[in-house]
Design an enzyme around this catalytic site. Structure first.
Site, PDB file in Angstrom:
ATOM      1  N   HIS A  56       0.836  -1.215   0.000  1.00 12.01           N
ATOM      2  CA  HIS A  56       0.000   0.000   0.000  1.00 12.01           C
ATOM      3  C   HIS A  56       0.863   1.255   0.000  1.00 12.01           C
ATOM      4  O   HIS A  56       1.490   1.586   1.007  1.00 12.01           O
ATOM      5  CB  HIS A  56      -0.928   0.012   1.231  1.00 12.01           C
ATOM      6  CG  HIS A  56      -1.955   1.092   1.159  1.00 12.01           C
ATOM      7  ND1 HIS A  56      -3.292   0.836   0.998  1.00 12.01           N
ATOM      8  CD2 HIS A  56      -1.848   2.436   1.172  1.00 12.01           C
ATOM      9  CE1 HIS A  56      -3.960   1.972   0.929  1.00 12.01           C
ATOM     10  NE2 HIS A  56      -3.100   2.971   1.041  1.00 12.01           N
ATOM     11  N   HIS A  58       1.496   5.378  -2.097  1.00  9.45           N
ATOM     12  CA  HIS A  58       0.996   6.445  -2.997  1.00  9.45           C
ATOM     13  C   HIS A  58       2.209   7.078  -3.680  1.00  9.45           C
ATOM     14  O   HIS A  58       2.772   8.053  -3.184  1.00  9.45           O
ATOM     15  CB  HIS A  58       0.203   7.488  -2.208  1.00  9.45           C
ATOM     16  CG  HIS A  58      -1.070   6.944  -1.654  1.00  9.45           C
ATOM     17  ND1 HIS A  58      -2.283   7.068  -2.306  1.00  9.45           N
ATOM     18  CD2 HIS A  58      -1.314   6.220  -0.535  1.00  9.45           C
ATOM     19  CE1 HIS A  58      -3.227   6.457  -1.597  1.00  9.45           C
ATOM     20  NE2 HIS A  58      -2.659   5.939  -0.519  1.00  9.45           N
ATOM     21  N   HIS A 209      -9.301   1.436  -0.195  1.00  9.10           N
ATOM     22  CA  HIS A 209      -9.189   2.150   1.071  1.00  9.10           C
ATOM     23  C   HIS A 209     -10.550   1.949   1.729  1.00  9.10           C
ATOM     24  O   HIS A 209     -11.558   2.400   1.198  1.00  9.10           O
ATOM     25  CB  HIS A 209      -8.965   3.631   0.831  1.00  9.10           C
ATOM     26  CG  HIS A 209      -7.572   3.992   0.426  1.00  9.10           C
ATOM     27  ND1 HIS A 209      -7.013   3.595  -0.758  1.00  9.10           N
ATOM     28  CD2 HIS A 209      -6.620   4.740   1.062  1.00  9.10           C
ATOM     29  CE1 HIS A 209      -5.778   4.076  -0.829  1.00  9.10           C
ATOM     30  NE2 HIS A 209      -5.514   4.769   0.256  1.00  9.10           N
ATOM     31  N   GLU A 212     -11.327   3.937   6.526  1.00 11.24           N
ATOM     32  CA  GLU A 212     -10.186   4.639   7.126  1.00 11.24           C
ATOM     33  C   GLU A 212     -10.733   5.811   7.936  1.00 11.24           C
ATOM     34  O   GLU A 212     -10.688   6.971   7.518  1.00 11.24           O
ATOM     35  CB  GLU A 212      -9.214   5.138   6.053  1.00 11.24           C
ATOM     36  CG  GLU A 212      -7.913   5.681   6.665  1.00 11.24           C
ATOM     37  CD  GLU A 212      -6.941   6.263   5.644  1.00 11.24           C
ATOM     38  OE1 GLU A 212      -7.301   6.328   4.448  1.00 11.24           O
ATOM     39  OE2 GLU A 212      -5.833   6.672   6.059  1.00 11.24           O
ATOM     40  N   ASP A 308       2.142   3.039   2.986  1.00  8.64           N
ATOM     41  CA  ASP A 308       1.188   4.106   2.654  1.00  8.64           C
ATOM     42  C   ASP A 308       1.870   5.396   2.160  1.00  8.64           C
ATOM     43  O   ASP A 308       1.610   5.834   1.053  1.00  8.64           O
ATOM     44  CB  ASP A 308       0.270   4.388   3.851  1.00  8.64           C
ATOM     45  CG  ASP A 308      -1.047   5.060   3.451  1.00  8.64           C
ATOM     46  OD1 ASP A 308      -1.263   5.323   2.254  1.00  8.64           O
ATOM     47  OD2 ASP A 308      -1.876   5.317   4.339  1.00  8.64           O
TER      48      ASP A 308
HETATM   49 ZN   LIG Z   1      -3.545   5.036   1.128  1.00 10.45          ZN
END
Ligand SMILES: [Zn+2]
Length: 425
Positions: A56, A58, A209, A212, A308
């Site tokens: 995971h 970005h 996602h 969250e 992340d």
């Molecule tokens: Zn994320």
């Protein structure tokens, strides 16, 4: 005759083995005696591990910390707003440059497989085009899997639906979503249904996602488990974050966990980010906002730690070190017994490889010749030291080397140097 032999290393299961490599494949794991090779790495006493896997990330946002400003409140929502500002001004070259720099960091840390979400809420799909190019450029050393991620909401953003589908047409690998960010619970659930249907039609994996939030009533994981079963997507779906589960009613969780297990959904907690972003609305006691990791593992659910963010609108630190991620997870989830710490190591290697569906991953004959030699005796020591990556081998080629983390000492009557490794007993 091999191209490369990694000699005398200790595998994660404690066995001592030589690893023989020809081309981009592991062709022998044994005592190789006097076998010759173009290059020999002496790994005696050091841990030899399959590469780290981040399920995971970005990559379109990474290394953008401070652009155009920092996140003053530290919350998820200000981060999303800030990313919206950055999207207006960034160029494709910016994204490619930052992503390639990050991939250099990753390679140096033995992080050789990454699943990155890429924002599809952009008429130009600039991040998508950039990361498709990066995926191609790094393919000899990093497996980069891309998730079409409608950051501003699949329904909430008026252009997201069309652009998410367009991104999949362009070759993005996995279907993403953000149901808790849609306008209503009903819209969130409907987005899960439609996105799973899109994945089923196209034969793709799903990674949402999901929940969250600290809201105990955010229950999109239930819908995700239901749709996974209805559409026969078992084993191809992941729920990222699942932080609301931290705050849910215990009776409800006792019903939910078997549904997740039945649907063979993988779970991806992101401990560095969850501990930083969740609980921000609490006074005291302040929730940790990490999902129920031990409980899911006990149910037989595949759980792996994700990173992340690194230096982006949501997180101001990070070094592409999955041992750092596991170290935080181990503390926040209180997984401190020897077996639990070993599991935390698996959660950044084999468990994540399973989530990504990586073929030919691992240390066995026929596997891809990708591995890491660490300045540690075993997985737990690697975690404790967040050990140096002495050698990183990707597809049969040494792509990075680092020195041991020794220090010289100038102390009367003490050794001249220190290495903080330790053997129990
Ligand atoms: Zn994320």
């Amino acid at each position: 005759m091999f191209d490369l032999i990694v000699k005398g290393g200790t595998l994660p299961d404690g066995q001592t083995r030589d690893i023989g490599i020809k081309g981009d494949r592991i062709t022998a794991i044994d005592a190789l005696g006097d076998a010759t090779a173009g290059q020999v790495i002496d790994a005696t006493g050091d841990l030899v591990s399959p590469p780290f896997v981040d399920p995971h990330f970005h990559m379109d946002a990474t290394l953008s910390y401070g652009l155009p400003r920092i996140n003053a409140s530290g919350t998820l929502l200000e981060g999303i707003g800030l990313w919206g500002e950055l999207k207006q001004v960034m160029t494709q070259d910016d994204v490619i440059g930052r992503a390639l720099q990050y991939c250099d960091w990753a390679a140096s840390m033995g992080l050789l497989a990454i699943r990155s979400h890429v924002d599809t809420c952009d008429e130009r799909l600039l991040g998508v085009e950039a990361l498709l190019q990066v995926r191609e450029q790094v393919k000899d050393y990093i497996d980069l899997q891309l998730v079409a991620f409608p950051q501003d909401g699949f329904y909430r953003d008026p252009t997201a639906r069309a652009n998410t589908i367009r991104a999949l047409d362009m070759g993005v690998d996995v279907v993403g979503g953000i149901p808790h960010f849609e306008r209503t619970m009903a819209d969130g659930a409907a987005s899960v249904t439609e996105l799973c249907e899109i994945a089923a039609e196209r034969g793709l994996q799903v990674d949402m996602h999901c929940d969250e939030t600290d809201d105990p009533m955010s229950r999109h994981i239930e819908t995700l488990a239901y749709e996974t079963q209805r559409l026969n997507l078992q084993g191809r779906v992941a729920g990222s974050h699942l932080t609301s589960m931290h705050s849910m009613d215990n009776y409800y969780v006792s019903k939910l966990l078997p549904l997740i297990a039945e649907a063979e959904i993988s779970a991806i907690p992101n401990p560095l980010i969850n501990i930083v972003l969740q609980g921000r609305h609490d006074t005291y006691p302040k929730r940790r906002g990490l999902t129920r990791v031990k409980e899911m593992l006990a149910m037989g659910i595949n759980v792996g730690w994700g990173q992340d963010c690194v230096l982006d609108p949501w997180y101001s630190l990070g070094t592409a070190d999955m041992l750092d991620v596991a170290f935080m997870g181990l503390h926040v989830a209180q997984m401190t017994s020897p077996d639990e710490m070993r599991t935390c190591y698996d959660m950044v290697t084999v468990n994540n490889a399973r989530t990504l569906g990586l073929a030919d991953y691992g240390l066995h004959v026929g596997a891809k010749a990708s591995l890491v030699v660490l300045d540690a005796g075993d997985p737990v020591e690697a975690l404790r030291l967040r050990a140096s990556r002495l050698y990183v081998v990707a597809n049969g080629r040494v792509v990075s080397q680092s020195p041991r983390a020794d220090a010289t000492l100038n102390l009367n009557g003490q050794p001249a140097s220190v290495r903080r490794r330790h053997r129990a007993g």
